[in-house]
Design a protein around this motif. Structure first.
Motif, mmCIF file in Angstrom:
data_model
loop_
_atom_site.group_PDB
_atom_site.id
_atom_site.type_symbol
_atom_site.label_atom_id
_atom_site.label_comp_id
_atom_site.label_asym_id
_atom_site.label_seq_id
_atom_site.Cartn_x
_atom_site.Cartn_y
_atom_site.Cartn_z
ATOM 1 N N ASN A 150 -30.785 -27.284 8.940
ATOM 2 C CA ASN A 150 -31.650 -26.599 7.983
ATOM 3 C C ASN A 150 -31.551 -27.257 6.608
ATOM 4 O O ASN A 150 -30.533 -27.128 5.932
ATOM 5 N N PRO A 151 -32.599 -27.935 6.173
ATOM 6 C CA PRO A 151 -32.533 -28.664 4.899
ATOM 7 C C PRO A 151 -32.333 -27.742 3.695
ATOM 8 O O PRO A 151 -31.909 -28.198 2.632
ATOM 9 N N ASN A 152 -32.631 -26.444 3.865
ATOM 10 C CA ASN A 152 -32.445 -25.513 2.749
ATOM 11 C C ASN A 152 -31.163 -24.698 2.854
ATOM 12 O O ASN A 152 -30.958 -23.767 2.074
ATOM 13 N N GLU A 153 -30.305 -25.031 3.833
ATOM 14 C CA GLU A 153 -29.115 -24.218 4.048
ATOM 15 C C GLU A 153 -28.227 -24.142 2.803
ATOM 16 O O GLU A 153 -27.796 -23.078 2.386
ATOM 17 N N CYS A 154 -27.943 -25.293 2.216
ATOM 18 C CA CYS A 154 -27.029 -25.335 1.068
ATOM 19 C C CYS A 154 -27.846 -25.352 -0.219
ATOM 20 O O CYS A 154 -28.856 -26.038 -0.304
ATOM 21 N N PHE A 155 -27.387 -24.614 -1.215
ATOM 22 C CA PHE A 155 -28.109 -24.618 -2.483
ATOM 23 C C PHE A 155 -27.157 -24.425 -3.652
ATOM 24 O O PHE A 155 -25.990 -24.061 -3.464
ATOM 25 N N TYR A 156 -27.654 -24.714 -4.839
ATOM 26 C CA TYR A 156 -26.866 -24.497 -6.052
ATOM 27 C C TYR A 156 -27.793 -23.980 -7.145
ATOM 28 O O TYR A 156 -29.020 -24.009 -6.994
ATOM 29 N N TYR A 157 -27.189 -23.509 -8.207
ATOM 30 C CA TYR A 157 -27.964 -23.037 -9.352
ATOM 31 C C TYR A 157 -27.807 -24.013 -10.501
ATOM 32 O O TYR A 157 -26.688 -24.323 -10.909
ATOM 33 N N GLU A 158 -28.937 -24.472 -10.998
ATOM 34 C CA GLU A 158 -28.876 -25.394 -12.128
ATOM 35 C C GLU A 158 -28.549 -24.651 -13.415
ATOM 36 O O GLU A 158 -27.829 -25.148 -14.268
ATOM 37 N N GLU A 159 -29.088 -23.446 -13.541
ATOM 38 C CA GLU A 159 -28.841 -22.640 -14.746
ATOM 39 C C GLU A 159 -28.371 -21.247 -14.351
ATOM 40 O O GLU A 159 -29.117 -20.275 -14.461
ATOM 41 N N PRO A 160 -27.112 -21.141 -13.899
ATOM 42 C CA PRO A 160 -26.650 -19.855 -13.372
ATOM 43 C C PRO A 160 -26.711 -18.713 -14.381
ATOM 44 O O PRO A 160 -26.786 -17.546 -13.993
ATOM 45 N N GLN A 161 -26.707 -19.042 -15.666
ATOM 46 C CA GLN A 161 -26.711 -17.975 -16.665
ATOM 47 C C GLN A 161 -28.103 -17.444 -16.973
ATOM 48 O O GLN A 161 -28.241 -16.393 -17.589
ATOM 49 N N ASN A 162 -29.105 -18.189 -16.552
ATOM 50 C CA ASN A 162 -30.479 -17.773 -16.783
ATOM 51 C C ASN A 162 -30.894 -16.778 -15.702
ATOM 52 O O ASN A 162 -31.310 -17.158 -14.616
ATOM 53 N N GLU A 163 -30.767 -15.481 -16.031
ATOM 54 C CA GLU A 163 -30.952 -14.434 -15.042
ATOM 55 C C GLU A 163 -32.377 -14.437 -14.472
ATOM 56 O O GLU A 163 -32.576 -14.262 -13.278
ATOM 57 N N ALA A 164 -33.345 -14.659 -15.343
ATOM 58 C CA ALA A 164 -34.746 -14.604 -14.916
ATOM 59 C C ALA A 164 -35.086 -15.771 -13.993
ATOM 60 O O ALA A 164 -35.815 -15.609 -13.017
ATOM 61 N N ASN A 165 -34.540 -16.946 -14.287
ATOM 62 C CA ASN A 165 -34.785 -18.103 -13.433
ATOM 63 C C ASN A 165 -33.583 -19.039 -13.427
ATOM 64 O O ASN A 165 -33.529 -20.001 -14.181
ATOM 65 N N PRO A 166 -32.616 -18.748 -12.545
ATOM 66 C CA PRO A 166 -31.399 -19.576 -12.530
ATOM 67 C C PRO A 166 -31.632 -20.977 -11.961
ATOM 68 O O PRO A 166 -30.704 -21.774 -11.918
#
Ligand code: ADP
Length: 362
Positions: A150-166
């Motif tokens: 699954n190419p979408n299995e692993c993910f990360y947040y570029e801006e974890p502090q941005n609640e509206a769009n992390p």
């Protein structure tokens, strides 16, 4: 040369301290022979399991996680993900008897502590051919399989502090480079993984998802995980925790501790007026943050001593828990000064079950 695979149905079960995770491979490419021998039971499973999303009060199929039309050991089919509380295991066994599953004998691969605890029932009452697998071996096998599939299995947040769009992005994960795997179930296991077959369990802690849920139930009167997460999302932990700035009036500059850092989890709760001001949502939030701070600092220490720069977080504690993933992602980035990356997984708590299912196609 074609391997002879076991007859259908193919189920694997991970019986954990809190949740049972069941995965089912539904074949879509049956041969006429298979339709003759296994067609009827597969139709029954389709009718009950695959066409419903809820089973009684406590069983759920996570249909958003279903993997459709995949290849599994040379077969084509759908992979289904089902969960229910471990406390309902005996109801589940009774249900299987009611559905006449005990009149057929088929193989089941089982993992988690419950593979041992419920072996007698599975063999004596359900007449299953029960094969136990180690939960950490299967955790890594499941992760290896799903992260490739699954190419979408692993993910990360570029801006974890941005609640509206992390800024959630897929992460291209390669299991061949060493990483830390932090599995947050009822309790926590921390593994140093070097490859699919080589890993060590380096640490663990009893302060895990079960602690969050248990303390939340005690402190807020809530009665489910979903409720606890909802409360925590609405709450404010700074009404409960004592921060560096509550003590210093600002930052503790000499040692680089900013004022907004928690100095003492639940540290305000010795005062009755602070207790009066804290809502149950605030208490839930603080419980979550307390558990996460502990997970974060242990994970960080392990990553540093093992000299790895990727930490993968798995386990059902991260189910419907975007908030915790963002808090962990931010903490890893902040305390490592951007050196260590937190990576999350779509199938959260299902990896051990998937790893066990792979035993069918070995
Ligand atoms: P285990 O194998 O020990 O049961 P899991 O990986 O399944 O561990 O994670 C269990 C944790 O997941 C719970 O302690 C709780 O924090 C969280 N959780 C997520 N969804 C649920 C749920 N529906 N019911 C109970 N706990 C849940």
């Amino acid at each position: 040369e074609k391997k002879v695979l076991p007859v259908f149905p193919w189920f694997a079960i991970d019986i954990g301290g809190t949740l049972v995770k069941l995965v089912y491979f539904e074949p879509l490419d049956l041969t006429p022979d298979e339709i003759r021998t296994e067609g009827e039971i597969l139709m029954n499973i389709r009718h009950y399991l695959v066409s419903n999303r809820a089973y009684g009060e406590d069983g759920f199929r996570d249909d958003a996680l279903e993997l459709k039309n995949i290849r599994f050991g040379g077969r084509q089919g759908n992979l289904h993900f089902i969960r229910f509380p471990t406390s309902k295991m005996s109801n589940f066994i009774d249900l299987c008897i009611m559905k006449h599953l005990h009149t057929l004998t088929f193989q089941v691969f089982a993992t988690g502590g419950g593979a041992y605890k419920f072996e007698y029932d599975a063999v004596e009452k359900l007449k299953l051919s029960w094969h136990k697998c180690d939960e950490l071996d299967t955790l890594i096998k499941g992760l290896s399989y799903l992260s490739k599939l699954n190419p979408n299995e692993c993910f990360y947040y570029e801006e974890p502090q941005n609640e509206a769009n992390p800024n959630k992005h897929p992460f291209k994960f390669d299991i061949r480079n060493p990483f830390l795997l932090v599995n947050i179930g009822s309790g926590i296991s921390i593994l140093h993984v070097e490859s699919e077959t080589s890993y060590r369990r380096i640490s663990g802690t009893s302060i895990g998802g079960g602690t969050f849920l248990g303390l939340c139930c005690l402190l807020t009167g809530c009665s489910s995980y979903d409720e606890a997460i909802q409360l925590a999302t609405a709450g404010d932990s700074t009404k409960v925790d004592k921060l560096v700035k509550d003590i210093y009036g600002g930052d503790y500059e000499r040692f680089g501790l900013p004022g907004h850092i928690v100095a003492s989890s639940f540290g305000h709760m010795n005062l009755s007026e602070k207790r009066d001001q804290a809502t149950i949502a605030d208490l839930a939030r603080s419980t979550l943050v307390t558990v996460l701070n502990n997970i974060g600092s242990i994970s960080m220490m392990c990553a540093q001593t093992e000299n790895v720069n990727r930490i993968l977080f798995s386990g059902s504690f991260l189910r419907i828990n975007d908030l915790s993933m963002r808090i962990l992602a931010f903490a890893m980035d902040y305390w490592s000064r951007g050196k260590i990356k937190a990576i999350f997984l779509e199938h959260e708590g299902y990896f051990s079950a998937v790893g066990s299912l792979r035993e069918f196609i070995r």
